[in-house]
Design a protein around this motif. Structure first.
Motif, PDB file in Angstrom:
ATOM      1  N   THR A   1      16.894  18.974  30.142  1.00 35.23           N
ATOM      2  CA  THR A   1      16.378  19.854  31.185  1.00 35.23           C
ATOM      3  C   THR A   1      16.413  21.301  30.717  1.00 35.23           C
ATOM      4  O   THR A   1      17.326  21.715  29.997  1.00 35.23           O
ATOM      5  CB  THR A   1      17.206  19.735  32.478  1.00 35.23           C
ATOM      6  N   VAL A   2      15.397  22.060  31.120  1.00 37.50           N
ATOM      7  CA  VAL A   2      15.346  23.497  30.862  1.00 37.50           C
ATOM      8  C   VAL A   2      14.844  24.172  32.128  1.00 37.50           C
ATOM      9  O   VAL A   2      14.197  23.530  32.969  1.00 37.50           O
ATOM     10  CB  VAL A   2      14.426  23.839  29.670  1.00 37.50           C
ATOM     11  N   PRO A   3      15.137  25.457  32.297  1.00 38.84           N
ATOM     12  CA  PRO A   3      14.590  26.168  33.465  1.00 38.84           C
ATOM     13  C   PRO A   3      13.068  26.052  33.502  1.00 38.84           C
ATOM     14  O   PRO A   3      12.396  26.214  32.480  1.00 38.84           O
ATOM     15  CB  PRO A   3      15.050  27.605  33.233  1.00 38.84           C
ATOM     16  N   ALA A   4      12.529  25.766  34.671  1.00 40.03           N
ATOM     17  CA  ALA A   4      11.087  25.536  34.775  1.00 40.03           C
ATOM     18  C   ALA A   4      10.284  26.722  34.273  1.00 40.03           C
ATOM     19  O   ALA A   4       9.223  26.562  33.654  1.00 40.03           O
ATOM     20  CB  ALA A   4      10.721  25.220  36.233  1.00 40.03           C
ATOM     21  N   GLY A   5      10.774  27.944  34.519  1.00 46.35           N
ATOM     22  CA  GLY A   5      10.042  29.124  34.094  1.00 46.35           C
ATOM     23  C   GLY A   5      10.086  29.382  32.610  1.00 46.35           C
ATOM     24  O   GLY A   5       9.345  30.235  32.104  1.00 46.35           O
ATOM     25  N   GLU A   6      10.960  28.649  31.871  1.00 46.23           N
ATOM     26  CA  GLU A   6      11.074  28.826  30.422  1.00 46.23           C
ATOM     27  C   GLU A   6      10.615  27.591  29.650  1.00 46.23           C
ATOM     28  O   GLU A   6      10.721  27.559  28.422  1.00 46.23           O
ATOM     29  CB  GLU A   6      12.526  29.147  30.046  1.00 46.23           C
ATOM     30  N   ALA A   7      10.101  26.592  30.333  1.00 48.37           N
ATOM     31  CA  ALA A   7       9.675  25.370  29.660  1.00 48.37           C
ATOM     32  C   ALA A   7       8.437  25.636  28.808  1.00 48.37           C
ATOM     33  O   ALA A   7       7.568  26.430  29.190  1.00 48.37           O
ATOM     34  CB  ALA A   7       9.376  24.279  30.676  1.00 48.37           C
ATOM     35  N   PRO A   8       8.336  25.002  27.626  1.00 51.05           N
ATOM     36  CA  PRO A   8       7.111  25.145  26.828  1.00 51.05           C
ATOM     37  C   PRO A   8       5.895  24.728  27.647  1.00 51.05           C
ATOM     38  O   PRO A   8       5.960  23.808  28.465  1.00 51.05           O
ATOM     39  CB  PRO A   8       7.354  24.193  25.650  1.00 51.05           C
ATOM     40  N   ALA A   9       4.798  25.422  27.455  1.00 47.50           N
ATOM     41  CA  ALA A   9       3.584  25.141  28.219  1.00 47.50           C
ATOM     42  C   ALA A   9       3.075  23.743  27.925  1.00 47.50           C
ATOM     43  O   ALA A   9       3.230  23.212  26.821  1.00 47.50           O
ATOM     44  CB  ALA A   9       2.503  26.167  27.886  1.00 47.50           C
ATOM     45  N   GLU A  10       2.469  23.153  28.909  1.00 45.37           N
ATOM     46  CA  GLU A  10       1.863  21.839  28.735  1.00 45.37           C
ATOM     47  C   GLU A  10       0.719  21.933  27.731  1.00 45.37           C
ATOM     48  O   GLU A  10      -0.033  22.919  27.741  1.00 45.37           O
ATOM     49  CB  GLU A  10       1.346  21.338  30.083  1.00 45.37           C
ATOM     50  N   PRO A  11       0.585  20.950  26.841  1.00 46.64           N
ATOM     51  CA  PRO A  11      -0.502  20.999  25.861  1.00 46.64           C
ATOM     52  C   PRO A  11      -1.860  21.197  26.535  1.00 46.64           C
ATOM     53  O   PRO A  11      -2.168  20.584  27.548  1.00 46.64           O
ATOM     54  CB  PRO A  11      -0.417  19.623  25.181  1.00 46.64           C
ATOM     55  N   GLY A  12      -2.640  22.082  25.953  1.00 44.34           N
ATOM     56  CA  GLY A  12      -3.967  22.356  26.499  1.00 44.34           C
ATOM     57  C   GLY A  12      -3.997  23.419  27.579  1.00 44.34           C
ATOM     58  O   GLY A  12      -5.069  23.760  28.076  1.00 44.34           O
ATOM     59  N   THR A  13      -2.808  23.943  27.947  1.00 47.13           N
ATOM     60  CA  THR A  13      -2.757  25.001  28.948  1.00 47.13           C
ATOM     61  C   THR A  13      -2.276  26.295  28.295  1.00 47.13           C
ATOM     62  O   THR A  13      -1.706  26.282  27.214  1.00 47.13           O
ATOM     63  CB  THR A  13      -1.820  24.639  30.106  1.00 47.13           C
ATOM     64  N   CYS A  14      -2.496  27.407  28.979  1.00 46.14           N
ATOM     65  CA  CYS A  14      -2.094  28.710  28.451  1.00 46.14           C
ATOM     66  C   CYS A  14      -1.288  29.451  29.515  1.00 46.14           C
ATOM     67  O   CYS A  14      -1.757  29.621  30.647  1.00 46.14           O
ATOM     68  CB  CYS A  14      -3.323  29.528  28.062  1.00 46.14           C
ATOM     69  N   PRO A  15      -0.063  29.873  29.191  1.00 47.66           N
ATOM     70  CA  PRO A  15       0.741  30.624  30.156  1.00 47.66           C
ATOM     71  C   PRO A  15       0.085  31.952  30.520  1.00 47.66           C
ATOM     72  O   PRO A  15      -0.820  32.421  29.829  1.00 47.66           O
ATOM     73  CB  PRO A  15       2.072  30.846  29.419  1.00 47.66           C
ATOM     74  N   ALA A  16       0.576  32.558  31.585  1.00 50.70           N
ATOM     75  CA  ALA A  16       0.041  33.844  32.021  1.00 50.70           C
ATOM     76  C   ALA A  16       0.210  34.914  30.955  1.00 50.70           C
ATOM     77  O   ALA A  16      -0.594  35.851  30.869  1.00 50.70           O
ATOM     78  CB  ALA A  16       0.723  34.275  33.322  1.00 50.70           C
ATOM     79  N   SER A  17       1.237  34.764  30.104  1.00 45.00           N
ATOM     80  CA  SER A  17       1.465  35.739  29.032  1.00 45.00           C
ATOM     81  C   SER A  17       0.387  35.687  27.961  1.00 45.00           C
ATOM     82  O   SER A  17       0.237  36.633  27.179  1.00 45.00           O
ATOM     83  CB  SER A  17       2.828  35.473  28.384  1.00 45.00           C
ATOM     84  N   GLY A  18      -0.355  34.578  27.891  1.00 43.86           N
ATOM     85  CA  GLY A  18      -1.350  34.400  26.836  1.00 43.86           C
ATOM     86  C   GLY A  18      -0.760  33.927  25.528  1.00 43.86           C
ATOM     87  O   GLY A  18      -1.477  33.781  24.539  1.00 43.86           O
ATOM     88  N   ILE A  19       0.546  33.653  25.520  1.00 48.46           N
ATOM     89  CA  ILE A  19       1.244  33.236  24.298  1.00 48.46           C
ATOM     90  C   ILE A  19       1.927  31.903  24.551  1.00 48.46           C
ATOM     91  O   ILE A  19       2.645  31.739  25.549  1.00 48.46           O
ATOM     92  CB  ILE A  19       2.286  34.295  23.878  1.00 48.46           C
ATOM     93  N   ARG A  20       1.718  30.970  23.653  1.00 47.48           N
ATOM     94  CA  ARG A  20       2.310  29.639  23.778  1.00 47.48           C
ATOM     95  C   ARG A  20       3.247  29.392  22.599  1.00 47.48           C
ATOM     96  O   ARG A  20       2.829  29.489  21.441  1.00 47.48           O
ATOM     97  CB  ARG A  20       1.203  28.579  23.831  1.00 47.48           C
ATOM     98  N   ILE A  21       4.512  29.073  22.867  1.00 43.48           N
ATOM     99  CA  ILE A  21       5.501  28.796  21.826  1.00 43.48           C
ATOM    100  C   ILE A  21       5.916  27.331  21.917  1.00 43.48           C
ATOM    101  O   ILE A  21       6.158  26.806  23.015  1.00 43.48           O
ATOM    102  CB  ILE A  21       6.738  29.699  21.968  1.00 43.48           C
ATOM    103  N   SER A  22       6.004  26.673  20.765  1.00 44.63           N
ATOM    104  CA  SER A  22       6.424  25.271  20.727  1.00 44.63           C
ATOM    105  C   SER A  22       7.234  25.022  19.466  1.00 44.63           C
ATOM    106  O   SER A  22       7.221  25.820  18.525  1.00 44.63           O
ATOM    107  CB  SER A  22       5.199  24.342  20.769  1.00 44.63           C
ATOM    108  N   ALA A  23       7.944  23.895  19.463  1.00 47.55           N
ATOM    109  CA  ALA A  23       8.725  23.463  18.303  1.00 47.55           C
ATOM    110  C   ALA A  23       8.292  22.063  17.924  1.00 47.55           C
ATOM    111  O   ALA A  23       7.974  21.235  18.791  1.00 47.55           O
ATOM    112  CB  ALA A  23      10.218  23.493  18.618  1.00 47.55           C
TER     113      ALA A  23
END
Length: 308
Positions: free
Chosen positions: A155-177
């Protein structure tokens, strides 16, 4: 005046025809008919793990044969085994959480047949979310699935979870591992930064990291090093950090490098890493499960523009 003929014979004939047609009821298939039997759904009394539990398991009445499990539908999609589990996720905490869950489907001997993962996003405190997970296509020689259980919950805080594939956060930046790579005790997990927005984005130097335990509290005693030279020379010399401007659609990569050597002392495991692309950027918490051993060191490679 001629009176109309009685409707009774017509109604009687119609009723007789409908009775003959009847309503089809699903029942056991006759021997040799080739008709599939209805799947069976069994309630599961499972305590679960970390608020996630399986409530029922649906199995085909007859175990799929090797031929059937490797067949494809008319659309070219691999045939589904028909095995599925119904689950529920209950957030007993005080903040909104995103859950990453690994389910395992087991044979009668308790051995794992196949694992499946799912992500349940944005579950509020005190809320319960329900869903289903399918075992999917099974290997040709797979034993019959008879049970399922929750294997792992992250579990991670919902507001800090990696974006769902194919979507773009409001920041315009997507980080994944990525899932990482391991060889001879050396571990490497790749980080990826995608500019999915509409403006250029500039980073310089190294991603900023916080190491977190299962409770999302900071992990102390680990030295975070610039570069991987103090961890290994096998990856070649460290590239010097430099500013990188990413146009929309471009990406940058970094990497976490460590050894899981265990000697004197207590081995340290770090399930979560909170990542910021640069100072002031929104945090994203990834869950690479770093097995740092007793080395006390984690190397971080600088951002480098990825090839298109």
């Amino acid at each position: 005046m001629r009176r109309p003929a009685s409707l009774l014979p017509v109604l009687a004939a119609t009723a007789l025809l409908l009775t003959a047609c009847g309503t089809e009821h699903t029942g056991p298939a006759s021997a040799g008919s080739g008709a599939a039997e209805r799947p069976t759904r069994t309630q599961v009394d499972d305590p679960g793990e970390d608020g996630v539990r399986i409530t029922s398991l649906t199995l085909p009445s007859v175990s799929p044969s090797p031929t059937r499990s490797t067949s494809v539908s008319a659309g070219g999609i691999p045939a589904d085994s028909g095995v599925l589990a119904t689950y529920e996720v209950t957030n007993n905490g005080t903040e909104r959480l995103t859950y990453s869950v690994v389910f395992t489907f087991l044979g009668s001997d308790g051995g794992a047949v196949i694992n499946q993962s799912t992500t349940v996003r944005d579950v509020g405190p005190g809320k319960t979310v329900r869903g289903t997970v399918r075992a999917g296509e099974l290997p040709p020689d797979a034993p019959r699935v008879t049970q399922a259980k929750v294997l792992e919950v992250t579990t991670v805080p919902a507001g800090e979870a990696p974006a769902e594939p194919g979507t773009c956060p409001a920041s315009g930046i997507r980080i994944s591992a990525d899932k990482g790579d391991a060889a001879m005790g050396l571990r490497v997990v790749g980080l990826r930064l995608d500019n999915c927005g509409k403006r250029d984005y500039t980073v310089g130097g190294y991603p900023l990291l916080e190491l977190l335990d299962d409770d999302l509290d900071p992990v102390d005693g680990i030295e975070i090093l610039d570069g991987s030279g103090d961890i290994t020379t096998g990856a070649g010399p460290d590239e010097p950090p430099r500013p990188i401007t990413l146009e929309p659609g471009e990406s940058a990569t970094s990497g976490l490098v460590w050894r899981n050597t265990t000697e004197a002392g207590t081995a340290v495991n770090v399930p979560h890493v909170r990542v910021r692309a640069k100072a002031g950027a929104d945090p994203v918490t990834v869950s690479p499960h770093l097995d740092l051993g007793t080395t006390g060191k984690l190397g971080v490679e600088p951002w480098a523009k990825a090839e298109r």
